[in-house]
Motif scaffolding. Structure first.
Motif, PDB file in Angstrom:
ATOM      1  N   CYS A  42       6.509   4.583   5.317  1.00 41.77           N
ATOM      2  CA  CYS A  42       5.651   5.469   4.515  1.00 41.77           C
ATOM      3  C   CYS A  42       4.601   4.661   3.757  1.00 41.77           C
ATOM      4  N   GLY A  43       4.986   3.491   3.258  1.00 39.98           N
ATOM      5  CA  GLY A  43       4.022   2.654   2.560  1.00 39.98           C
ATOM      6  C   GLY A  43       3.009   2.022   3.485  1.00 39.98           C
ATOM      7  N   ALA A  44       3.430   1.728   4.736  1.00 41.78           N
ATOM      8  CA  ALA A  44       2.509   1.089   5.683  1.00 41.78           C
ATOM      9  C   ALA A  44       1.354   2.001   6.053  1.00 41.78           C
ATOM     10  N   VAL A  45       1.548   3.314   5.933  1.00 42.89           N
ATOM     11  CA  VAL A  45       0.474   4.248   6.261  1.00 42.89           C
ATOM     12  C   VAL A  45      -0.721   4.035   5.338  1.00 42.89           C
ATOM     13  N   GLY A  46      -0.474   3.538   4.135  1.00 41.36           N
ATOM     14  CA  GLY A  46      -1.565   3.315   3.192  1.00 41.36           C
ATOM     15  C   GLY A  46      -2.576   2.292   3.664  1.00 41.36           C
ATOM     16  N   PHE A  47      -2.193   1.436   4.628  1.00 43.26           N
ATOM     17  CA  PHE A  47      -3.116   0.428   5.146  1.00 43.26           C
ATOM     18  C   PHE A  47      -3.887   0.910   6.363  1.00 43.26           C
ATOM     19  N   ARG A  58       0.010  -3.611  12.902  1.00 50.55           N
ATOM     20  CA  ARG A  58       0.719  -4.762  13.462  1.00 50.55           C
ATOM     21  C   ARG A  58       1.207  -5.684  12.354  1.00 50.55           C
ATOM     22  N   ALA A  59       0.347  -5.965  11.386  1.00 54.10           N
ATOM     23  CA  ALA A  59       0.734  -6.859  10.294  1.00 54.10           C
ATOM     24  C   ALA A  59       1.794  -6.223   9.402  1.00 54.10           C
ATOM     25  N   ALA A  60       1.582  -4.953   9.023  1.00 53.82           N
ATOM     26  CA  ALA A  60       2.509  -4.296   8.099  1.00 53.82           C
ATOM     27  C   ALA A  60       3.883  -4.099   8.727  1.00 53.82           C
ATOM     28  N   PHE A  61       3.923  -3.484   9.907  1.00 58.60           N
ATOM     29  CA  PHE A  61       5.220  -3.213  10.526  1.00 58.60           C
ATOM     30  C   PHE A  61       5.891  -4.496  11.013  1.00 58.60           C
ATOM     31  N   GLY A  62       5.097  -5.487  11.432  1.00 63.60           N
ATOM     32  CA  GLY A  62       5.701  -6.763  11.795  1.00 63.60           C
ATOM     33  C   GLY A  62       6.416  -7.396  10.625  1.00 63.60           C
ATOM     34  N   THR A  97       0.925 -16.113  12.277  1.00 62.17           N
ATOM     35  CA  THR A  97      -0.237 -16.285  13.152  1.00 62.17           C
ATOM     36  C   THR A  97      -0.369 -15.124  14.121  1.00 62.17           C
ATOM     37  N   ALA A  98       0.724 -14.773  14.800  1.00 55.49           N
ATOM     38  CA  ALA A  98       0.667 -13.702  15.805  1.00 55.49           C
ATOM     39  C   ALA A  98       0.425 -12.336  15.177  1.00 55.49           C
ATOM     40  N   ALA A 144      -5.331  -9.304   6.609  1.00 56.04           N
ATOM     41  CA  ALA A 144      -4.104  -8.739   7.183  1.00 56.04           C
ATOM     42  C   ALA A 144      -2.855  -9.448   6.688  1.00 56.04           C
ATOM     43  N   VAL A 145      -3.009 -10.612   6.058  1.00 51.40           N
ATOM     44  CA  VAL A 145      -1.847 -11.313   5.514  1.00 51.40           C
ATOM     45  C   VAL A 145      -1.210 -10.509   4.379  1.00 51.40           C
ATOM     46  N   VAL A 146      -1.987  -9.697   3.677  1.00 46.35           N
ATOM     47  CA  VAL A 146      -1.452  -8.940   2.536  1.00 46.35           C
ATOM     48  C   VAL A 146      -0.354  -7.967   2.979  1.00 46.35           C
TER      49      VAL A 146
END
Length: 781
Positions: A42-47, A58-62, A97-98, A144-146
């Motif tokens: 739910c929080g990842a949707v904010g990005f 990719r960054a958030a869910f990873g 990195t990935a 995307a690191v955030v």
């Protein structure tokens, strides 16, 4: 003593050691992990709007998935904070990195020295970078690191807390923190917040109810049966609660547009001023006379410019008496990528392709209501990474500069020019512009005289533009003497002459200052437009003869109307007829010359300031040392909990070793042994005597016998008189030798985990447990 006897003495031996892994089934751990995944999703949707592509997801869910996995492993292995922190750091460097910096990795996956170094820097800088770039941010390397780092760290903490025995509901705090980060570091438009927020509330409430009931069941009285299943009444209650939550979420989603929940919200991006100052570069207006002199050189080749369209180079809104320049405070210059977030506006953009010829500089032809810029060819990456945009003025620039051969496509919405009929009744739109300074007094006097009896703003501005165009003469200094520049002294000299002589630069600035003196929001615009339109789809070669400067004034409801006060180029002073005019331009005295500044000095029009030279080779080691120090500082921050644990245990040992009473020092030696075995995974056994504890340790560590030490400590502690310092020192020496033997009997990895474990530090002090002291008449047991 048999095992049964020991169980009767210490019932805690019959229980699984304290820790989540021993108290929870696999089903419990999987359920907790699934709940954390749902909450963090739910929080990842904010990005989503921040990156507007798979890069953000990719960054958030990873990071979230890695964090949940690390949390599950830490629960299973009963790891303390230090091993978990080390695993988080390892996952960040291996997978960062990935998932967050694929453009810096080998094949987009394998970490490189560059990507690892950038990851270390972005631990701190990434949070600032995401706020200082315009959304969508997927074209930038770093932001995307955030979501990756936040998801990794917070999901690990939440998963670990979710399986704790004492306060499992604290796991909701990291999940909520991730949701808040997605909002504060997100986009301004809030249309996608209501449904994720409602789902977050529903999942949190449902998991919290299940987790509380599960804790009660473990305590012996709950609504969940022994196998973890629900009774019929509990199932009905949970279904009713879930239906209520879904109904409330649906009503909230349906009523959000009515209640204004989809309006723009306040985000941290609103409070951050991007670290870019356009005034560090020369004003583009100082390039005008040079560019105009290249009347036979092709400056740009443009394809897709609609008939009558103008290609904006820069908008200038601040005058200081020396130069008209771009103001850094007018809505700010934002670091943008290949696309520009327009907040829901859906006007159809026009694609204009530009190829640079003789033109050079940082200012990008093609500004306005921009929707995106894509660079092509050599140097495209550097120009894209240095791209800035001011949405208030429609000015584009790239700090990498433009040189011959550079090519790009700019998608922009061409302004719709209102009709003269509409403008005749339209009012002025209030726009905050920087205050002007050192403006010659003749400007306001001339503005009042040229406006005449016109009553409406448009009629007054049209009268000024028409009079300047009809009574003035054009000269760029090639045939008739005419100085360049638009300083206050230059404008005063122009107004003090018998006739007005100048070019686009002077006439546009003069009319803009006149409009400002009448209270109208006006600004100077420099750009290109051809004398005649090219056939549709055909490229247009723009030369120095197509460089122009004009005036824009803000009219209601939302339009910047263009005015052209410059006389035609064929209207030269030699062609004027000497006869009196009915309304001569008023003559006024020239003011004293203002102090000259660097703006009056010749500028290098061929390009922007040269970048600083590379440091000499003998300073390479300083750069290496700087990065090494940065890496060491990062490792120091990550390992800080480690050192705190070691210092706490060292302080505890010193406190026991230097207790005021010698008897307390002797008993403290056994407590040191007890805590060391607790860190190795043994139960506390606070209710057992020292001899009983020694028997249990002998069974667990057959190569070491703590019995003599236990009897020695009992003899010293229960002696009728205070022991000597020599006896206490000997006791501590025996305990240390015993501990060395115990530690040698376990693997090295386990010894390291024990040294950094918090298990003994979480135990209550020994003084709060019964000591099982026998009566003096029977002697020590």
């Amino acid at each position: 003593m048999t095992s049964t006897d020991r169980l009767l003495i210490d019932p805690s031996l019959a229980r699984t050691p304290a820790g989540a892994a021993g108290r929870f089934s696999v089903t419990d751990v999987v359920a907790n992990a699934a709940a954390m995944l749902a909450l963090f999703a739910c929080g990842a949707v904010g990005f989503s709007r921040v990156f507007d592509s798979l890069a953000g997801y990719r960054a958030a869910f990873g990071g979230i998935i890695l964090g949940v996995l690390i949390g599950v492993v830490s629960v299973w292995r009963r790891w303390g904070p230090l091993p978990v922190a080390g695993l988080i750091a390892l996952a960040y460097l291996l997978f960062g990195t990935a998932l967050a910096l694929p453009s810096l990795g080998a094949a987009g996956i394998v970490p490189t020295v560059t990507s690892v170094r950038r990851l270390l820097l972005l631990i701190v800088q990434g949070w600032r970078d995401l706020l200082t770039v315009a959304v969508p941010a997927d074209d930038f390397v770093g932001p995307a690191v955030v979501p990756f780092l936040a998801g990794l760290v917070l999901a690990t903490i939440a998963t670990h807390l979710a399986s704790s025995e004492r306060r499992p509901l604290l796991a909701l705090a990291p999940a909520l923190a991730f949701l808040v980060i997605g909002i504060l570091w997100g986009a301004k438009n809030a249309q996608r917040v209501v449904i994720p927020g409602a789902l977050f509330y529903a999942v949190a409430l449902g998991w919290g109810a299940w987790r509380t009931a599960r804790a009660r069941q473990q305590a012996g009285a709950g609504m969940i049966d022994r196998d973890g299943g629900f009774t019929g009444s509990s199932v009905r209650r949970l279904l009713a609660g879930a239906a209520t939550i879904l109904l409330a979420g649906g009503l909230a989603s349906a009523s959000a547009p009515i209640l204004g929940a989809t309006a723009n919200r306040h985000i941290l991006r609103d409070d951050v001023v991007p670290p870019f100052d356009p005034r560090a570069y020369p004003s583009p207006l100082t390039q005008y006379r040079y560019l105009e002199s290249l009347e036979t050189e092709v400056l740009l080749r443009v394809t897709g410019l609609p008939p009558g369209g103008r290609l904006r180079l820069a908008t200038l809104d601040a005058y200081d008496g020396n130069v008209y320049h771009v103001d850094s405070a007018s809505a700010g210059y934002h670091h943008i990528g290949s696309r520009v977030d327009v907040g829901g506006r859906d006007s159809e953009p026009t694609n204009v392709a530009v190829t640079i010829g003789k033109y050079s500089g940082i200012w990008l032809p093609g500004g306005g209501d921009v929707r995106g810029v894509i660079f092509h060819g050599e140097g495209a990456t550097a120009r894209g990474q240095g791209l800035y945009y001011n949405s208030a003025t429609g000015t584009l620039l790239t700090t990498a500069g433009l040189q011959k051969g550079a090519a790009y496509d700019v998608r922009l919405v061409m302004p719709a020019e209102p009709s003269k009929h509409d403008l005749a009744t339209a009012g002025i739109r209030p726009v905050a512009l920087p205050a002007t300074s050192l403006v010659p007094d003749q400007v306001a006097t001339l503005a009042t005289g040229l406006a005449g009896d016109a009553s409406t703003p448009y009629d007054q501005l049209s009268a000024i533009a028409n009079r300047l165009r009809s009574d003035g003469y054009y000269s760029n200094g090639t045939k008739t003497k005419s100085r360049s520049g638009h300083t206050a002294e230059r404008l005063a000299a122009m107004l003090g002459d018998k006739v007005l002589i100048g070019d686009d630069e002077q006439f546009a600035v003069l009319m803009t200052l006149m409009a400002r003196s009448l209270g109208y929001p006006a600004r100077v615009v420099m750009g290109f437009y051809p004398e005649s339109d090219a056939p549709a789809g055909q490229p247009i070669d723009l030369t120095g003869a197509d460089v122009h400067v004009w005036v824009e004034v803000a009219f209601q409801p939302d339009a910047w109307v263009s005015f052209d006060p410059t006389p035609d180029k064929d209207r030269e002073p030699e062609q004027r007829v000497e006869k009196p005019r009915k309304n001569p331009i008023p003559q006024v005295m020239n003011p004293p010359d203002p102090p000259r500044s660097d703006a009056d000095r010749p500028l290098d029009y061929q390009g922007v300031k040269k970048p600083p030279e590379e440091p000499p080779s003998d300073r390479i080691w300083l750069t290496v040392l700087r990065y090494a120090a940065l890496a060491a500082a990062g490792l120091g921050v990550l390992s800080a909990p480690l050192w705190l644990i070691l210092l706490a245990k060292r302080r505890r040992r010193r406190r026991r070793r230097t207790a005021p009473r010698l008897a307390d020092r002797a008993s403290g030696s056994w407590e040191e042994l007890r805590d060391a075995t607790i860190d190795l995974g043994e139960p506390a056994r606070r209710s057992a005597t020292r001899r009983e504890h020694a028997v249990a340790l002998l069974e667990r560590f057959p190569d070491t016998d703590a019995g003599p030490v236990a009897r020695g400590v009992d003899a010293v502690v229960f002696a009728p008189s205070e022991p000597s310092d020599t006896d206490v020192t000997a006791m501590w020496r025996q305990v240390d030798e015993l501990l060395r033997g115990i530690r040698r009997s376990v693997p090295r990895a386990r010894r390291i985990r024990a040294a950094l474990s918090l298990a003994s530090l979480r135990q209550r002090p020994a003084s709060s447990y019964p000591r099982h002291r026998p009566s003096r008449s029977k002697g020590p047991t």
